[in-house]
Design an enzyme around this catalytic site. Structure first.
Site, PDB file in Angstrom:
ATOM      1  N   ASP A 275      49.579  56.629  19.606  1.00  8.73           N
ATOM      2  CA  ASP A 275      50.590  55.875  20.355  1.00  8.73           C
ATOM      3  C   ASP A 275      50.166  54.420  20.536  1.00  8.73           C
ATOM      4  O   ASP A 275      48.973  54.125  20.633  1.00  8.73           O
ATOM      5  CB  ASP A 275      50.783  56.561  21.719  1.00  8.73           C
ATOM      6  CG  ASP A 275      52.076  56.140  22.396  1.00  8.73           C
ATOM      7  OD1 ASP A 275      52.895  55.450  21.757  1.00  8.73           O
ATOM      8  OD2 ASP A 275      52.261  56.498  23.570  1.00  8.73           O
ATOM      9  N   GLY A 276      51.157  53.538  20.595  1.00 11.79           N
ATOM     10  CA  GLY A 276      50.876  52.142  20.947  1.00 11.79           C
ATOM     11  C   GLY A 276      51.065  51.146  19.809  1.00 11.79           C
ATOM     12  O   GLY A 276      50.733  49.970  19.964  1.00 11.79           O
TER      13      GLY A 276
ATOM     14  N   ARG B  65      53.519  48.371  21.013  1.00 15.36           N
ATOM     15  CA  ARG B  65      52.926  47.439  21.986  1.00 15.36           C
ATOM     16  C   ARG B  65      51.885  46.537  21.333  1.00 15.36           C
ATOM     17  O   ARG B  65      51.754  45.372  21.670  1.00 15.36           O
ATOM     18  CB  ARG B  65      52.305  48.225  23.154  1.00 15.36           C
ATOM     19  CG  ARG B  65      53.329  48.564  24.232  1.00 15.36           C
ATOM     20  CD  ARG B  65      52.844  49.654  25.133  1.00 15.36           C
ATOM     21  NE  ARG B  65      52.899  50.946  24.454  1.00 15.36           N
ATOM     22  CZ  ARG B  65      52.324  52.051  24.919  1.00 15.36           C
ATOM     23  NH1 ARG B  65      51.625  51.999  26.029  1.00 15.36           N
ATOM     24  NH2 ARG B  65      52.443  53.181  24.257  1.00 15.36           N
ATOM     25  N   TRP B  66      51.161  47.083  20.363  1.00 16.32           N
ATOM     26  CA  TRP B  66      50.176  46.275  19.634  1.00 16.32           C
ATOM     27  C   TRP B  66      50.883  45.110  18.943  1.00 16.32           C
ATOM     28  O   TRP B  66      50.438  43.961  19.017  1.00 16.32           O
ATOM     29  CB  TRP B  66      49.464  47.164  18.608  1.00 16.32           C
ATOM     30  CG  TRP B  66      48.402  46.469  17.816  1.00 16.32           C
ATOM     31  CD1 TRP B  66      47.075  46.381  18.118  1.00 16.32           C
ATOM     32  CD2 TRP B  66      48.578  45.766  16.566  1.00 16.32           C
ATOM     33  NE1 TRP B  66      46.412  45.672  17.141  1.00 16.32           N
ATOM     34  CE2 TRP B  66      47.313  45.280  16.176  1.00 16.32           C
ATOM     35  CE3 TRP B  66      49.673  45.494  15.747  1.00 16.32           C
ATOM     36  CZ2 TRP B  66      47.112  44.548  15.006  1.00 16.32           C
ATOM     37  CZ3 TRP B  66      49.483  44.756  14.586  1.00 16.32           C
ATOM     38  CH2 TRP B  66      48.203  44.298  14.223  1.00 16.32           C
TER      39      TRP B  66
ATOM     40  N   GLU C   6      62.194  63.380  18.653  1.00 19.11           N
ATOM     41  CA  GLU C   6      62.845  62.331  19.459  1.00 19.11           C
ATOM     42  C   GLU C   6      62.849  60.984  18.728  1.00 19.11           C
ATOM     43  O   GLU C   6      63.713  60.142  18.963  1.00 19.11           O
ATOM     44  CB  GLU C   6      62.121  62.160  20.808  1.00 19.11           C
ATOM     45  CG  GLU C   6      62.281  63.323  21.773  1.00 19.11           C
ATOM     46  CD  GLU C   6      61.509  64.584  21.371  1.00 19.11           C
ATOM     47  OE1 GLU C   6      60.468  64.455  20.706  1.00 19.11           O
ATOM     48  OE2 GLU C   6      61.963  65.699  21.715  1.00 19.11           O
ATOM     49  N   ASN C   7      61.879  60.777  17.822  1.00 17.79           N
ATOM     50  CA  ASN C   7      61.800  59.488  17.115  1.00 17.79           C
ATOM     51  C   ASN C   7      63.010  59.205  16.221  1.00 17.79           C
ATOM     52  O   ASN C   7      63.263  58.051  15.857  1.00 17.79           O
ATOM     53  CB  ASN C   7      60.516  59.393  16.275  1.00 17.79           C
ATOM     54  CG  ASN C   7      59.253  59.219  17.082  1.00 17.79           C
ATOM     55  OD1 ASN C   7      58.160  59.570  16.650  1.00 17.79           O
ATOM     56  ND2 ASN C   7      59.372  58.676  18.299  1.00 17.79           N
ATOM     57  N   TRP C   8      63.809  60.245  15.906  1.00 11.07           N
ATOM     58  CA  TRP C   8      65.028  59.995  15.115  1.00 11.07           C
ATOM     59  C   TRP C   8      65.982  59.073  15.875  1.00 11.07           C
ATOM     60  O   TRP C   8      66.853  58.432  15.289  1.00 11.07           O
ATOM     61  CB  TRP C   8      65.761  61.302  14.791  1.00 11.07           C
ATOM     62  CG  TRP C   8      65.056  62.176  13.798  1.00 11.07           C
ATOM     63  CD1 TRP C   8      64.535  63.407  14.040  1.00 11.07           C
ATOM     64  CD2 TRP C   8      64.831  61.910  12.395  1.00 11.07           C
ATOM     65  NE1 TRP C   8      63.977  63.922  12.888  1.00 11.07           N
ATOM     66  CE2 TRP C   8      64.146  63.022  11.866  1.00 11.07           C
ATOM     67  CE3 TRP C   8      65.121  60.834  11.552  1.00 11.07           C
ATOM     68  CZ2 TRP C   8      63.749  63.095  10.537  1.00 11.07           C
ATOM     69  CZ3 TRP C   8      64.727  60.909  10.224  1.00 11.07           C
ATOM     70  CH2 TRP C   8      64.050  62.027   9.729  1.00 11.07           C
TER      71      TRP C   8
ATOM     72  N   ARG D 207      44.997  61.093  23.020  1.00  6.57           N
ATOM     73  CA  ARG D 207      46.205  60.258  23.007  1.00  6.57           C
ATOM     74  C   ARG D 207      45.787  58.819  23.278  1.00  6.57           C
ATOM     75  O   ARG D 207      45.089  58.538  24.260  1.00  6.57           O
ATOM     76  CB  ARG D 207      47.225  60.704  24.060  1.00  6.57           C
ATOM     77  CG  ARG D 207      48.484  59.837  23.997  1.00  6.57           C
ATOM     78  CD  ARG D 207      49.596  60.292  24.904  1.00  6.57           C
ATOM     79  NE  ARG D 207      50.805  59.517  24.600  1.00  6.57           N
ATOM     80  CZ  ARG D 207      52.036  59.939  24.733  1.00  6.57           C
ATOM     81  NH1 ARG D 207      52.266  61.145  25.189  1.00  6.57           N
ATOM     82  NH2 ARG D 207      53.064  59.167  24.427  1.00  6.57           N
TER      83      ARG D 207
ATOM     84  N   ARG E  32      50.568  61.733  28.817  1.00  9.60           N
ATOM     85  CA  ARG E  32      51.585  62.783  28.654  1.00  9.60           C
ATOM     86  C   ARG E  32      51.296  63.564  27.386  1.00  9.60           C
ATOM     87  O   ARG E  32      50.615  63.063  26.490  1.00  9.60           O
ATOM     88  CB  ARG E  32      52.979  62.140  28.470  1.00  9.60           C
ATOM     89  CG  ARG E  32      53.553  61.465  29.645  1.00  9.60           C
ATOM     90  CD  ARG E  32      54.993  61.053  29.338  1.00  9.60           C
ATOM     91  NE  ARG E  32      55.055  59.923  28.409  1.00  9.60           N
ATOM     92  CZ  ARG E  32      55.013  58.643  28.758  1.00  9.60           C
ATOM     93  NH1 ARG E  32      54.903  58.311  30.028  1.00  9.60           N
ATOM     94  NH2 ARG E  32      55.080  57.681  27.855  1.00  9.60           N
TER      95      ARG E  32
ATOM     96  N   SER F 235      54.087  64.857  25.697  1.00 14.09           N
ATOM     97  CA  SER F 235      55.247  64.457  24.890  1.00 14.09           C
ATOM     98  C   SER F 235      55.652  65.458  23.807  1.00 14.09           C
ATOM     99  O   SER F 235      55.760  65.088  22.627  1.00 14.09           O
ATOM    100  CB  SER F 235      55.013  63.082  24.260  1.00 14.09           C
ATOM    101  OG  SER F 235      54.817  62.119  25.253  1.00 14.09           O
TER     102      SER F 235
HETATM  103  C1  FPP Z   1      53.748  55.570  18.299  1.00 14.00           C
HETATM  104  O1  FPP Z   1      53.734  54.196  18.555  1.00 14.00           O
HETATM  105  C2  FPP Z   1      53.631  55.828  16.900  1.00 14.00           C
HETATM  106  C3  FPP Z   1      54.603  56.399  16.132  1.00 14.00           C
HETATM  107  C4  FPP Z   1      55.900  56.814  16.662  1.00 14.00           C
HETATM  108  C5  FPP Z   1      54.416  56.630  14.712  1.00 14.00           C
HETATM  109  C6  FPP Z   1      53.027  56.844  14.238  1.00 14.00           C
HETATM  110  C7  FPP Z   1      52.955  56.330  12.852  1.00 14.00           C
HETATM  111  C8  FPP Z   1      51.888  55.769  12.266  1.00 14.00           C
HETATM  112  C9  FPP Z   1      50.571  55.688  12.914  1.00 14.00           C
HETATM  113  C10 FPP Z   1      51.958  55.171  10.907  1.00 14.00           C
HETATM  114  C11 FPP Z   1      52.505  56.021   9.813  1.00 14.00           C
HETATM  115  C12 FPP Z   1      51.936  57.371   9.766  1.00 14.00           C
HETATM  116  C13 FPP Z   1      51.146  57.852   8.777  1.00 14.00           C
HETATM  117  C14 FPP Z   1      50.668  59.261   8.830  1.00 14.00           C
HETATM  118  C15 FPP Z   1      50.711  57.040   7.634  1.00 14.00           C
HETATM  119  P1  FPP Z   1      54.998  53.564  19.257  1.00 14.00           P
HETATM  120  O2  FPP Z   1      55.831  52.939  18.226  1.00 14.00           O
HETATM  121  O3  FPP Z   1      55.682  54.574  20.116  1.00 14.00           O
HETATM  122  O4  FPP Z   1      54.300  52.489  20.164  1.00 14.00           O
HETATM  123  P2  FPP Z   1      54.815  51.930  21.548  1.00 14.00           P
HETATM  124  O5  FPP Z   1      54.820  53.092  22.518  1.00 14.00           O
HETATM  125  O6  FPP Z   1      53.786  50.908  21.881  1.00 14.00           O
HETATM  126  O7  FPP Z   1      56.173  51.355  21.318  1.00 14.00           O
END
Ligand code: FPP
Length: 245
Positions: free
Chosen positions: A23-24, A27-28, A70-72, A191, A197, A199
């Site tokens: 996760d993150g 934000r990065w 949920e990411n969809w 995590r 969480r 999640s």
């Molecule tokens: C969460 O960060 C990350 C994801 C929803 C996707 C994870 C995907 C990768 C690490 C790259 C592609 C995967 C592979 C296996 C090559 P977020 O976008 O929710 O971050 P945020 O909470 O800071 O917005």
């Protein structure tokens, strides 16, 4: 005690199964005034590092939460970018997987992935099927509630058709109807990004996992921190509900 190099790791107590909520990325990217996709790109580099370190340490199963059900609901462009990164990752890592006997596996609603991603994934899973090194599980379009719902439907169907009696429903039987059938439960779940969480991730399988939350954003997660977490895990007293000996 510094515990960020391999000399502090006990090779006899390597977690068999490590699961990670990566996760993150967003934000990065935001912190660097970049597009969120740049965060996912950098996150893919971290995936490569953590796969390599896990394999070198002797982790047998590494499960990465790459895309949730949920990411969809994210903007279409971000979903497409994630799918394309995934395809790129599988292509670029195929040789590495073959060279190091890694078996690629997917957990989740694979049928929902775009056709080209599904094909690439299936092909790589097929080609690496007989590899006997680490198993790399990518959780893709994965949700624990969905997984449990499907398991209940499948078992209920068997009862309904008189194939099994109610008493045949045991914890082992339930586990054998999950995407992780035949695999040991995770020993360690990490995590990143400071969120505390689960999640909708492996809710059945994480029952006795040691959980480690770190504030580090996934693109910044390093080999050094991973080793530190494993050393910390090795110092924990796992009692599985029983008392210490
Ligand atoms: C969460 O960060 C990350 C994801 C929803 C996707 C994870 C995907 C990768 C690490 C790259 C592609 C995967 C592979 C296996 C090559 P977020 O976008 O929710 O971050 P945020 O909470 O800071 O917005």
């Amino acid at each position: 005690m510094p515990s960020d190099d391999r000399t502090t790791i006990d090779p006899e107590k390597i977690p068999v199964h490590v699961a990670i909520i990566m996760d993150g990325n967003g934000r990065w990217a935001k912190k660097k005034l970049l597009n969120r996709v740049k965060g996912h790109e950098k996150g893919s580099d971290t995936v490569r590092t953590i796969v390599r370190v896990s394999r070198e340490l002797g982790v047998r199963y590494l499960t990465l939460y790459a895309f949730s059900t949920e990411n969809w609901g994210r903007p279409k462009a971000e979903v497409m970018a994630l799918m394309s990164l995934l395809k790129k990752f599988i292509h670029s890592e195929k040789k590495e997987m073959m060279d190091h006997h890694i078996r690629l596996n997917a957990l989740g609603q694979i049928h929902r992935l775009p056709g080209d991603v599904k094909e690439t994934l299936k092909k790589a899973m097929d080609e690496t099927r007989d590899n006997d090194g680490m198993c790399l599980n990518l959780a893709l379009s994965y949700g624990s509630r969905d997984e449990i719902t499907e398991m209940v439907r499948a078992i209920a169907d068997k009862v309904k058709h008189g194939e099994i009696p109610l008493t045949a429903i045991t914890e082992d039987m339930i586990a054998s109807h999950l995407f992780t059938a035949g695999m040991p439960d995770p020993d360690l779940m990490i995590r990143t990004s400071g969120e505390m969480r689960i999640s909708n991730f492996l809710m059945w399988q994480l029952s006795y996992a040691e959980i480690y939350f770190t504030p580090t954003l996934w693109p910044d997660f390093s080999e050094k921190e991973y080793l530190k977490i494993i050393a910390d895990y090795q110092g924990r007293d796992r009692r599985f509900g029983k008392v210490a000996e």
